[in-house]
Design an enzyme around this catalytic site. Structure first.
Site, PDB file in Angstrom:
ATOM      1  N   ASP A  89       0.856  -1.181   0.000  1.00 61.32           N
ATOM      2  CA  ASP A  89       0.000   0.000   0.000  1.00 61.32           C
ATOM      3  C   ASP A  89       0.894   1.233   0.000  1.00 61.32           C
ATOM      4  OD1 ASP A  89       0.043   1.117   3.051  1.00 61.32           O
ATOM      5  OD2 ASP A  89      -0.049  -1.082   3.099  1.00 61.32           O
ATOM      6  N   GLU A 180      -7.037   3.990  12.629  1.00 57.73           N
ATOM      7  CA  GLU A 180      -5.851   3.835  13.462  1.00 57.73           C
ATOM      8  C   GLU A 180      -5.686   5.030  14.391  1.00 57.73           C
ATOM      9  OE1 GLU A 180      -1.957   4.755  11.315  1.00 57.73           O
ATOM     10  OE2 GLU A 180      -3.203   4.049   9.648  1.00 57.73           O
TER      11      GLU A 180
END
Length: 290
Positions: A89, A180
């Protein structure tokens, strides 16, 4: 009335004018003083509406994980139990990516950061999203969530409108929602566990309404436990992308019996983060096709 009388009247009028001006100035100053806390509050509110997103180029998938949870991949070998498909990613931090090299090194899929909050789009998105597709990778995009700046549905809409859509072409993965640690403040963005669950549900449901797919949820078990109360509400519909920089994924968040993606390191063979899909390439294709 004599000239002297007129002078007296004029003098009295000037005094009244000066008094009125002084009174007006006092009222204005008093209003400014009283408004100062409200102005400060308004400024804070504006920041809360997106103004505090000051370094989105440094907010990538996993950018806060190592700082909070560390890593032990440097001393251990990753040995997953079943066939894994390697991928990566990337975000605007990587800029233009050499996709031909990443493909030659074995990368089969890639996720690209598209958006953050409702104010940021990755300036390198087109090169990264189209470039990965053009070399043969199965690609998808992700949204870096900031639940304190706007609602989940609003951020889902922004994501879909700026690269987060899905099409059944066999090479496009459903979008991913990056949940997150807050890079700008309180770990859980000032939300209670139930508030966080509601925010994620709003994003997930809106994304599904717009694309017919539920987003993959990226998170770490530690953050998920702390900020959602280890909710099991998403395991039925949302694929799990777990972040853990170790030789195994360890304990998964509640409800999920297996992971779909695993971000196992933040550097390595590929540009950006190192990921594995939990299955062979045909399973990646199956996820792309819905």
């Amino acid at each position: 009335m004599s000239h002297g009388d007129l002078s007296v009247v004029h003098g009295t009028g000037s005094a009244r004018t000066r008094l009125a001006l002084a009174a007006g100035l006092f009222v204005s100053l008093l209003a400014m003083i009283l408004a100062a806390p409200n102005a400060a509050h308004a400024a804070t509110g504006a920041a809360g509406a997106g103004g505090h997103i000051t370094h989105p180029e440094l907010d990538w998938m996993g950018s806060t994980i190592r700082a909070h949870e560390g890593s032990d991949t440097g001393t251990k070998t990753v040995t997953p139990a079943v066939t894994q498909t390697p991928g990566m990613d990337v975000s605007g931090y990587q800029g233009s990516v050499n996709w031909a090299t990443a493909w030659a090194n074995g990368g089969k899929f890639a996720y690209i950061k598209a958006t953050e909050s409702t104010t940021y789009t990755n300036p390198s998105f087109t090169q990264q999203y189209n470039g990965s597709y053009n070399v043969g990778m199965i690609r998808g995009s992700y949204h870096f969530a900031t639940p304190d700046t706007s609602g989940g549905a609003a951020q889902a809409d922004y994501f879909v409108a700026h690269g987060g859509g899905w099409s059944k072409d066999g090479k496009t993965l459903p979008g991913a929602l990056d949940m997150e640690y807050n890079p700008y403040g309180a770990t859980c963005y000032g939300l209670s566990a139930s508030g966080m669950v509601s925010w994620i549900q709003a994003f997930s449901n809106e994304y599904h309404a717009k694309t017919t797919r539920y987003p993959t949820i990226y998170t770490s078990t530690s953050w998920w436990s702390q900020c959602t109360g280890n909710s099991a509400a998403f395991a039925t519909n949302n694929p799990l992308w777990v972040a853990r920089y170790s030789s195994s994924v360890g304990t998964l968040p509640a409800g999920w019996g297996f992971y779909t993606f695993w971000q196992w390191a933040d550097s390595g063979t590929f540009p950006g983060d190192q990921d594995r899909f939990n299955g062979a390439l045909d399973r990646v294709q199956a996820l792309a096709n819905g």
